[in-house]
Design a protein around this motif. Structure first.
Motif, short mmCIF file in Angstrom:
data_model
loop_
_atom_site.label_atom_id
_atom_site.label_comp_id
_atom_site.label_asym_id
_atom_site.label_seq_id
_atom_site.Cartn_x
_atom_site.Cartn_y
_atom_site.Cartn_z
N PRO A 187 -7.50 -90.26 -26.90
CA PRO A 187 -6.96 -89.57 -25.16
C PRO A 187 -7.41 -87.23 -25.49
CG PRO A 187 -5.21 -90.88 -25.95
CD PRO A 187 -6.52 -91.66 -26.25
N ILE A 188 -6.57 -87.62 -27.57
CA ILE A 188 -6.42 -86.63 -27.91
C ILE A 188 -8.26 -85.84 -28.18
CG2 ILE A 188 -6.08 -84.44 -29.68
CD1 ILE A 188 -3.75 -87.66 -30.49
N PHE A 189 -8.69 -86.66 -28.28
CA PHE A 189 -10.02 -85.70 -28.67
C PHE A 189 -10.35 -85.49 -27.20
CE2 PHE A 189 -14.08 -85.24 -28.23
CZ PHE A 189 -15.24 -84.72 -29.92
N PHE A 190 -10.44 -85.98 -25.73
CA PHE A 190 -10.69 -85.71 -24.61
C PHE A 190 -10.02 -85.13 -23.50
CE2 PHE A 190 -13.77 -89.62 -26.37
CZ PHE A 190 -15.38 -88.71 -25.26
N GLN A 191 -8.96 -84.71 -23.82
CA GLN A 191 -7.73 -84.00 -23.55
C GLN A 191 -7.97 -82.87 -22.63
OE1 GLN A 191 -4.40 -82.64 -26.24
NE2 GLN A 191 -2.67 -82.29 -23.68
N GLU A 192 -9.01 -81.85 -23.50
CA GLU A 192 -9.48 -80.99 -21.87
C GLU A 192 -10.95 -80.98 -21.59
OE1 GLU A 192 -7.87 -78.52 -21.54
OE2 GLU A 192 -6.04 -78.82 -22.63
N LEU A 193 -11.15 -82.49 -20.62
CA LEU A 193 -12.27 -82.44 -20.52
C LEU A 193 -12.49 -82.27 -19.01
CD1 LEU A 193 -14.79 -84.44 -20.83
CD2 LEU A 193 -13.63 -86.87 -19.94
N HIS A 194 -13.69 -81.58 -18.48
CA HIS A 194 -13.84 -80.70 -17.57
C HIS A 194 -15.13 -80.95 -17.10
CE1 HIS A 194 -9.97 -78.57 -17.88
NE2 HIS A 194 -10.85 -78.23 -19.84
N LYS A 195 -15.06 -81.16 -15.88
CA LYS A 195 -16.97 -81.11 -15.31
C LYS A 195 -17.16 -80.18 -14.67
CE LYS A 195 -17.99 -84.68 -11.60
NZ LYS A 195 -18.33 -85.19 -10.45
N VAL A 196 -18.78 -80.67 -15.48
CA VAL A 196 -19.37 -78.81 -14.99
C VAL A 196 -19.74 -79.49 -13.57
CG1 VAL A 196 -22.00 -77.69 -14.53
CG2 VAL A 196 -20.23 -78.51 -16.85
N GLN A 197 -19.44 -77.68 -12.91
CA GLN A 197 -20.22 -77.54 -11.17
C GLN A 197 -21.43 -77.25 -10.95
OE1 GLN A 197 -18.42 -79.17 -9.30
NE2 GLN A 197 -16.66 -79.57 -10.13
N TYR A 198 -22.48 -77.63 -10.44
CA TYR A 198 -24.00 -77.03 -10.34
C TYR A 198 -23.80 -76.05 -9.11
CZ TYR A 198 -23.64 -80.31 -13.62
OH TYR A 198 -24.73 -80.96 -15.44
N LYS A 199 -24.40 -75.07 -8.79
CA LYS A 199 -24.22 -73.72 -7.66
C LYS A 199 -25.16 -73.01 -8.34
CE LYS A 199 -18.89 -73.25 -8.18
NZ LYS A 199 -17.78 -73.15 -8.49
N ASN A 200 -25.61 -72.36 -7.08
CA ASN A 200 -26.55 -71.08 -7.07
C ASN A 200 -25.83 -69.57 -7.61
OD1 ASN A 200 -28.26 -73.06 -6.26
ND2 ASN A 200 -27.82 -72.78 -4.25
N HIS A 201 -24.52 -69.91 -7.49
CA HIS A 201 -24.24 -68.52 -7.53
C HIS A 201 -23.39 -68.30 -8.74
CE1 HIS A 201 -21.44 -70.45 -4.97
NE2 HIS A 201 -20.34 -69.66 -5.96
N PHE A 202 -23.17 -67.13 -9.74
CA PHE A 202 -21.89 -67.29 -10.84
C PHE A 202 -20.41 -67.04 -10.06
CE2 PHE A 202 -25.08 -63.89 -12.82
CZ PHE A 202 -26.33 -64.39 -12.96
N GLU A 203 -20.39 -68.40 -11.09
CA GLU A 203 -18.47 -67.80 -10.98
C GLU A 203 -18.00 -66.82 -11.31
OE1 GLU A 203 -16.38 -69.19 -9.58
OE2 GLU A 203 -16.86 -70.54 -8.05
N SER A 204 -16.18 -66.64 -11.10
CA SER A 204 -15.95 -65.46 -11.30
C SER A 204 -15.38 -65.76 -12.70
CB SER A 204 -14.94 -64.33 -9.86
OG SER A 204 -14.71 -65.15 -9.26
N ILE A 205 -14.53 -64.67 -12.93
CA ILE A 205 -12.80 -64.96 -14.03
C ILE A 205 -11.59 -64.95 -13.06
CG2 ILE A 205 -12.02 -64.04 -15.49
CD1 ILE A 205 -14.42 -62.59 -16.46
N LYS A 206 -11.25 -65.73 -12.86
CA LYS A 206 -9.57 -65.52 -12.55
C LYS A 206 -8.40 -65.35 -13.40
CE LYS A 206 -12.24 -67.65 -9.30
NZ LYS A 206 -13.03 -68.44 -9.88
N GLU A 207 -7.07 -65.23 -12.72
CA GLU A 207 -5.74 -64.98 -13.28
C GLU A 207 -5.20 -66.55 -13.27
OE1 GLU A 207 -2.60 -61.30 -13.43
OE2 GLU A 207 -4.37 -60.92 -11.83
N LYS A 208 -4.39 -65.94 -14.59
CA LYS A 208 -3.19 -67.41 -14.06
C LYS A 208 -1.87 -67.25 -14.88
CE LYS A 208 -2.99 -72.59 -15.10
NZ LYS A 208 -3.50 -73.51 -15.53
N GLY A 209 -1.14 -66.98 -14.73
CA GLY A 209 0.11 -66.40 -15.39
C GLY A 209 0.27 -65.32 -16.26
N GLY A 210 -0.88 -64.39 -15.31
CA GLY A 210 -0.70 -63.07 -16.28
C GLY A 210 -2.27 -63.11 -16.95
N MET A 211 -2.55 -63.96 -16.98
CA MET A 211 -4.25 -63.93 -18.36
C MET A 211 -5.01 -64.19 -18.20
SD MET A 211 -2.01 -63.51 -21.19
CE MET A 211 -3.24 -64.34 -22.57
#
Length: 265
Positions: A119-143
């Motif tokens: 579980p430590i190795f796979f702690q930051e595991l995320h599913k890839v989303q497939y889209k026709n457009h680019f995604e944007s950068i977000k803001e979280k906690g001022g970062m």
């Protein structure tokens, strides 16, 4: 942002030489995706990013952001992206395209992993989303939050059904994974094609069998990809033995209580 449930089993494809290296140290490389061969990897919609972050310096959505503002945002984002390392997994072990370009034209090996065993190795595991457009950068906690950038790819890649482990400050590094998490070693269909497998590759297969005799790998199942005889489909089956060609003889490597027995016929 929706976070899907983490799958219990994931797979990773290797060329045979890389599979041998992995079994020798059970380390997985975390790639710097700014160096990836996909020209659209980490593509960013900078205009939308101006709205989704505190870099917005205008009010009208019809108004284009100033070039200097985009350059400023880009200059901060690119070093941040290159600081993250990514290890790529997939939900499937039977995709013929992935066997072709990730596993040495069907001659490589696919490893099956149990994500619950590390579980430590796979702690930051995320599913890839497939889209026709680019995604944007977000803001979280001022970062700046770049997660959507790391987990979005062109819809043309949706057959890969990819998941990514993303770790900060690990780009280009090798990180160990618990060998208990390796549940099976799956040999590609091309493993049986003696006509096109050179002696060096055959020796690598044998070295892999030897490595699998280590105590930490005693739980691993051996499997092989086989073709469906009625449709364009691959299937995975457990194998009681493997075959090698050596000195004009067929060498049978059978498995009894996870111990290899080599017999010449």
């Amino acid at each position: 942002r929706i976070f899907p449930k983490r799958p219990n089993r994931l797979f990773m494809y290797f060329r045979v030489e890389n599979a041998k290296l992995f079994l020798s140290n059970h380390n997985i490389k975390f790639t710097d995706l700014t160096l990836a061969n996909d020209p659209f990897e980490l593509a960013i919609d900078y205009r939308k990013s101006m709205y989704d972050t505190n870099y917005k310096t205008y009010d009208c959505k019809d108004e284009e952001p100033a070039d200097e503002d985009i350059i400023k945002l880009r200059s901060e984002v690119i070093p941040k992206l290159s600081n993250y390392g990514v290890a790529c997994f997939t939900e499937t072990d039977t995709n013929v395209l992935m066997w072709a370009y990730y596993a040495g034209s069907q001659k490589g090996i696919c490893f099956e992993f149990d994500t619950n065993e590390d579980p430590i190795f796979f702690q930051e595991l995320h599913k890839v989303q497939y889209k026709n457009h680019f995604e944007s950068i977000k803001e979280k906690g001022g970062m700046l939050d770049c997660l959507d950038i790391f987990t979005t790819k062109s819809i043309e890649w949706q057959h890969e059904r990819e998941w990514r482990v993303i770790k900060e400050n690990k780009a280009g590094q090798l990180l160990p994974i618990n060998p208990r998490s390796i549940k099976s070693v799956i040999f590609g269909y091309g493993y049986m094609d003696y006509r096109s497998v050179d002696k060096q590759t055959l020796q690598t297969y044998k070295d892999i069998i030897t490595l699998l005799q280590r105590p930490e790998y005693s739980h691993i199942q051996l499997k092989q990809i086989q073709r469906d005889m009625k449709q364009y489909k691959l299937e995975t089956k457990e194998v009681p033995f493997l075959l090698f060609e050596e000195d004009n003889q067929i060498v049978v490597v059978s498995f009894l209580n996870q111990r290899a027995i080599i017999e010449d016929i």
